[in-house]
Design a protein around this motif. Structure first.
Motif, PDB file in Angstrom:
ATOM      1  N   GLN A   1       0.832  -1.210   0.000  1.00 33.85           N
ATOM      2  CA  GLN A   1       0.000   0.000   0.000  1.00 33.85           C
ATOM      3  C   GLN A   1       0.865   1.258   0.000  1.00 33.85           C
ATOM      4  O   GLN A   1       1.789   1.389   0.786  1.00 33.85           O
ATOM      5  CB  GLN A   1      -0.906  -0.013   1.245  1.00 33.85           C
ATOM      6  CG  GLN A   1      -1.990   1.031   1.232  1.00 33.85           C
ATOM      7  CD  GLN A   1      -3.027   0.779   0.157  1.00 33.85           C
ATOM      8  OE1 GLN A   1      -3.263  -0.348  -0.240  1.00 33.85           O
ATOM      9  NE2 GLN A   1      -3.637   1.840  -0.321  1.00 33.85           N
ATOM     10  N   ASP A   2       0.568   2.177  -0.895  1.00 35.00           N
ATOM     11  CA  ASP A   2       1.226   3.487  -0.981  1.00 35.00           C
ATOM     12  C   ASP A   2       2.734   3.418  -1.225  1.00 35.00           C
ATOM     13  O   ASP A   2       3.482   4.290  -0.793  1.00 35.00           O
ATOM     14  CB  ASP A   2       0.940   4.334   0.267  1.00 35.00           C
ATOM     15  CG  ASP A   2      -0.511   4.801   0.316  1.00 35.00           C
ATOM     16  OD1 ASP A   2      -1.073   5.071  -0.763  1.00 35.00           O
ATOM     17  OD2 ASP A   2      -1.070   4.886   1.417  1.00 35.00           O
TER      18      ASP A   2
ATOM     19  N   VAL B   1       0.040  -6.906  -7.669  1.00 33.57           N
ATOM     20  CA  VAL B   1      -0.088  -5.455  -7.525  1.00 33.57           C
ATOM     21  C   VAL B   1       0.908  -4.788  -8.466  1.00 33.57           C
ATOM     22  O   VAL B   1       2.105  -5.077  -8.416  1.00 33.57           O
ATOM     23  CB  VAL B   1       0.195  -5.013  -6.064  1.00 33.57           C
ATOM     24  CG1 VAL B   1       0.155  -3.503  -5.939  1.00 33.57           C
ATOM     25  CG2 VAL B   1      -0.786  -5.666  -5.116  1.00 33.57           C
TER      26      VAL B   1
ATOM     27  N   LYS C   1       3.884   9.121   0.523  1.00 31.43           N
ATOM     28  CA  LYS C   1       4.110   7.761   0.014  1.00 31.43           C
ATOM     29  C   LYS C   1       5.390   7.169   0.602  1.00 31.43           C
ATOM     30  O   LYS C   1       6.275   7.882   1.045  1.00 31.43           O
ATOM     31  CB  LYS C   1       4.242   7.761  -1.515  1.00 31.43           C
ATOM     32  CG  LYS C   1       3.096   8.406  -2.253  1.00 31.43           C
ATOM     33  CD  LYS C   1       1.853   7.584  -2.179  1.00 31.43           C
ATOM     34  CE  LYS C   1       0.783   8.211  -3.062  1.00 31.43           C
ATOM     35  NZ  LYS C   1      -0.536   7.812  -2.710  1.00 31.43           N
TER      36      LYS C   1
END
Length: 184
Positions: free
Chosen positions: A34-35, A62, A99
């Protein structure tokens, strides 16, 4: 300056295995993806970052954003370089603010390239975190910089050169320790 091969540090198979391990460590440390943004430092770090990103896509499904970072104009030795510096592209796919950035490079030596990369990143925004993935750490640090993800530590003499070859640029995957040959 001509280089003479002294020892093979990694074969193509070793490099693949190390990059897979680094990818798994990235997942574990970040509890997922994530991020995350994967950023390769020009030149060979870009190709290693693309390979890590591909491994993460295969294992986690991903597709992470990736980017390329050129640190040439942030180098602290720019004024003493005898040749015109070659500037490569910087391409960051999105705002880095907040991020987690995974910087990828081939060899960690004095730490000055990473210092320059951090400075370049700060001009692009304020990331939530910056992590460092390195294929080979050869020691001789001049700045207090350590990798978060490391392929292999290779003790070297300052006079030696660690040469990383990637098939995209060099036609083969190998890591070598080389000696500079005096041609005088």
């Amino acid at each position: 300056m001509k280089l003479r091969e002294k020892a093979v540090v990694m074969t193509a198979e070793d490099m693949e295995r190390v990059l897979r391990r680094i990818a798994n460590e990235i997942i574990e440390r970040n509890r997922g993806l994530q991020d995350l943004i994967i950023l390769g430092i020009q030149r060979r770090g870009v190709y290693l970052a693309s390979r890590i990103r591909k491994i993460l896509l295969e294992s986690e499904g991903v597709k992470l954003p990736k980017g390329e970072l050129d640190i040439t104009l942030y180098r602290d030795d720019l004024a003493v370089l005898s040749d015109e510096p070659i500037v490569h592209s910087t391409s960051i796919p999105m705002d880095v603010s907040g991020k987690t950035l995974v910087l990828v490079d081939d060899v960690l030596f004095t730490g000055r390239t990473i210092r320059a990369a951090l400075e370049a990143l700060m001009d692009l925004g304020r990331p939530g975190a910056v992590q460092l993935a390195i294929l080979v750490d050869r020691g001789h640090r001049e700045l207090p910089i350590q990798p978060d993800f490391l392929g292999k530590t290779v003790p070297t003499a300052k006079s030696e050169v660690v040469e990383v070859r990637v098939k995209e640029l060099d036609g083969e995957d190998r890591v070598l320790i080389c000696e500079k040959e005096d041609l005088s």
